[in-house]
Enzyme design. Structure first.
Site, PDB file in Angstrom:
ATOM      1  N   TYR A  98      17.225  31.120   8.782  1.00 39.83           N
ATOM      2  CA  TYR A  98      16.348  31.476   8.550  1.00 39.83           C
ATOM      3  C   TYR A  98      17.052  31.577  10.098  1.00 39.83           C
ATOM      4  O   TYR A  98      16.862  29.709  10.823  1.00 39.83           O
ATOM      5  CB  TYR A  98      15.298  30.925   8.605  1.00 39.83           C
ATOM      6  CG  TYR A  98      14.643  31.259   7.082  1.00 39.83           C
ATOM      7  CD1 TYR A  98      14.414  32.260   6.416  1.00 39.83           C
ATOM      8  CD2 TYR A  98      14.357  30.417   6.362  1.00 39.83           C
ATOM      9  CE1 TYR A  98      14.454  32.873   4.705  1.00 39.83           C
ATOM     10  CE2 TYR A  98      14.193  30.924   4.977  1.00 39.83           C
ATOM     11  CZ  TYR A  98      14.173  32.265   4.300  1.00 39.83           C
ATOM     12  OH  TYR A  98      13.374  31.723   3.024  1.00 39.83           O
TER      13      TYR A  98
ATOM     14  N   MET B 158      13.252  25.217   2.921  1.00 39.88           N
ATOM     15  CA  MET B 158      12.610  24.930   1.669  1.00 39.88           C
ATOM     16  C   MET B 158      13.342  23.891   0.752  1.00 39.88           C
ATOM     17  O   MET B 158      12.641  22.837   0.151  1.00 39.88           O
ATOM     18  CB  MET B 158      11.483  25.974   0.872  1.00 39.88           C
ATOM     19  CG  MET B 158      10.347  25.332   0.179  1.00 39.88           C
ATOM     20  SD  MET B 158       9.615  26.799  -1.265  1.00 39.88           S
ATOM     21  CE  MET B 158       8.470  27.524   0.248  1.00 39.88           C
TER      22      MET B 158
ATOM     23  N   LYS C 249       0.709  -1.267  -0.092  1.00 43.13           N
ATOM     24  CA  LYS C 249       0.158  -0.048  -0.743  1.00 43.13           C
ATOM     25  C   LYS C 249       0.443   1.164   0.007  1.00 43.13           C
ATOM     26  O   LYS C 249       1.893   1.353   0.430  1.00 43.13           O
ATOM     27  CB  LYS C 249      -0.945   0.148   1.558  1.00 43.13           C
ATOM     28  CG  LYS C 249      -0.164   0.479   2.544  1.00 43.13           C
ATOM     29  CD  LYS C 249      -0.963   0.346   3.763  1.00 43.13           C
ATOM     30  CE  LYS C 249      -0.358  -0.382   4.870  1.00 43.13           C
ATOM     31  NZ  LYS C 249      -0.657  -0.769   6.097  1.00 43.13           N
TER      32      LYS C 249
ATOM     33  N   ARG D  29     -10.247   0.238  15.191  1.00 47.49           N
ATOM     34  CA  ARG D  29     -10.087   1.325  13.975  1.00 47.49           C
ATOM     35  C   ARG D  29     -11.020   0.686  13.171  1.00 47.49           C
ATOM     36  O   ARG D  29     -11.800   1.690  13.214  1.00 47.49           O
ATOM     37  CB  ARG D  29      -8.660   1.175  13.304  1.00 47.49           C
ATOM     38  CG  ARG D  29      -7.768   2.163  12.510  1.00 47.49           C
ATOM     39  CD  ARG D  29      -6.801   2.144  12.497  1.00 47.49           C
ATOM     40  NE  ARG D  29      -6.078   1.191  12.119  1.00 47.49           N
ATOM     41  CZ  ARG D  29      -5.126   0.878  10.852  1.00 47.49           C
ATOM     42  NH1 ARG D  29      -4.391   2.360  11.024  1.00 47.49           N
ATOM     43  NH2 ARG D  29      -5.263   0.124  10.187  1.00 47.49           N
TER      44      ARG D  29
END
Ligand SMILES: *Cc1c(COP(=O)(O)O)cnc(C)c1O
Length: 378
Positions: free
Chosen positions: A271, A320, A36, A139
């Protein structure tokens, strides 16, 4: 699925996945390959083909659409393996493809069962399914108390045929939680007895990777192996660490160093100026950041990369598309060379568990996220 524009290279060694499968076959009896979520970031079709070459004839995916894509791939390869859909049908569109692509859904609610029976009547054709039971995960799945009503409904809807019964373990990878696992195992055994008594001969499966490696008593007829196929040890860092010995991680992730420069004592970097050099340093600026699924949470967590065969600490905030590493003691760190984020050669290779610990997560999430970058198969 792929993050297109970056310099990352996710290298997948399919031979490692095949070897892990063979190791698991030596521990379990019939291994279902859980592929999966794009095979935990390793590639749905590539991993299925590799496992099929080792004789794996049953795969488990997440959604119906994933199952349909896998069926098309397998059919094109001349394979008619079984495909189990772990999430089962979720919306109305999920029902017709179960027939079209011969998928075996997990069915764990009366709502799903009724919709399946209606669709079967409409199509006029039977469908095999796996009854999903909740034995302690809380679940998805039918509970023990649902059994009388479930057996009634099954008798009334002979076109939907339970060929499998499944449940999922909540604590198999925690040696200290064996009692909870045993409770789940007992509950599952009672459910199986009731099914047998009612005349349903089902293939039972309960064990995940940790169940396969650590709990032979819960193996039943088949076992669903995920994380161990990809080479992470579900018992890493526990008293049962040795049970996962021999598994080999299949994923390596690397990217390029963009530049290398000096940072004088007292200078700060990235940063927020959260890191200040306590000595004259050299730093490498590496082409990876949180846009590439290298989490900003790796900031300030003693995370490291592997550069020129040495460990380079991450310094300052992960940005980023860029991250800085301390390469003061790595003279071979040069622009254009590789920086390895996961895996690598030799004893200093970064293990999935190690990267996961810096990240405050588990190997599963590391694979799924970094695997969204461009993959190459080696
Ligand atoms: C993902 C999954 C597995 C595989 O678990 P691992 O811990 O990765 O081996 C097995 N069964 C179900 C229902 C799952 O969702």
């Amino acid at each position: 699925m792929t993050i297109a524009f970056n310099k990352l290279e996710v290298r997948i060694r399919l031979t490692a996945i095949r070897a892990n499968y063979r190791l698991l076959c030596g521990r379990g009896s019939r291994i279902i390959g859980v592929i999966k979520a794009d095979a935990y970031g390793h590639g749905l079709t590539e991993v299925a083909s590799a496992l099929a070459k080792e004789g794996c004839d049953t795969f488990a995916v997440g959604t119906v659409a994933e199952g349909a894509a896998l069926r098309q791939h397998l059919t094109a390869k001349g394979l008619n393996s079984r495909i189990i859909v772990l999430l089962g049908p979720i919306d109305p569109d999920d029902y017709p493809p179960l027939w079209e692509y011969s998928l075996i859904p997990f069915i764990g609610s009366f709502r799903q069962l009724e919709a399946l029976a209606r669709q079967a009547a409409r199509v006029g054709k039977g469908l095999e399914m796996s009854l999903k039971f909740d034995t302690g995960m809380a679940r998805l799945g039918f509970c023990m108390e649902d059994l009388p009503r479930l057996l009634d409904r099954l008798r009334e809807a002979p076109l939907v045929r339970p060929v499998m019964a499944s449940s999922h373990l909540a604590t198999a990878d925690q040696p200290e939680s064996v009692d909870y696992l045993m409770g789940q195992a007992e509950c599952f055994t009672s459910i199986l007895s009731a099914l047998t008594e009612a005349g349903y001969a089902v293939e039972a499966n309960l064990a995940n990777s940790a169940g396969i490696l650590g709990h032979p008593s819960v193996h039943h007829q088949s076992q669903r192996a995920g994380i161990a196929l990809y080479g992470a040890n579900p018992f890493a860092g526990t008293a049962w660490d040795h049970l996962g010995r021999g598994l080999a991680p299949a994923m390596t992730v690397r990217t390029r160093i963009v530049s290398v420069h000096s940072l004088p004592k007292g200078g700060c970097i990235s940063y927020g100026c959260t890191f200040t050099a306590d000595r004259d340093m050299r730093v490498a600026i590496v082409a990876v950041g949180y846009a590439d699924a290298y989490s900003r949470c790796l900031t300030g967590k003693s995370a490291q990369m592997l550069i020129a065969g040495r460990r380079a600490p991450v310094v300052g905030r992960v940005c980023m598309q860029l991250t800085a590493c301390d390469v003061t003691d790595i003279p071979d760190a040069r622009p254009g060379e590789w920086a390895t984020l996961l895996g690598g050669d030799g004893p200093l290779a970064i293990s999935p568990e190690e990267l996961a610990s810096w990240w405050d997560t588990i190997s599963y999430e590391v694979f799924c996220l970094l695997g969204m970058n461009r993959r190459v198969y080696i």
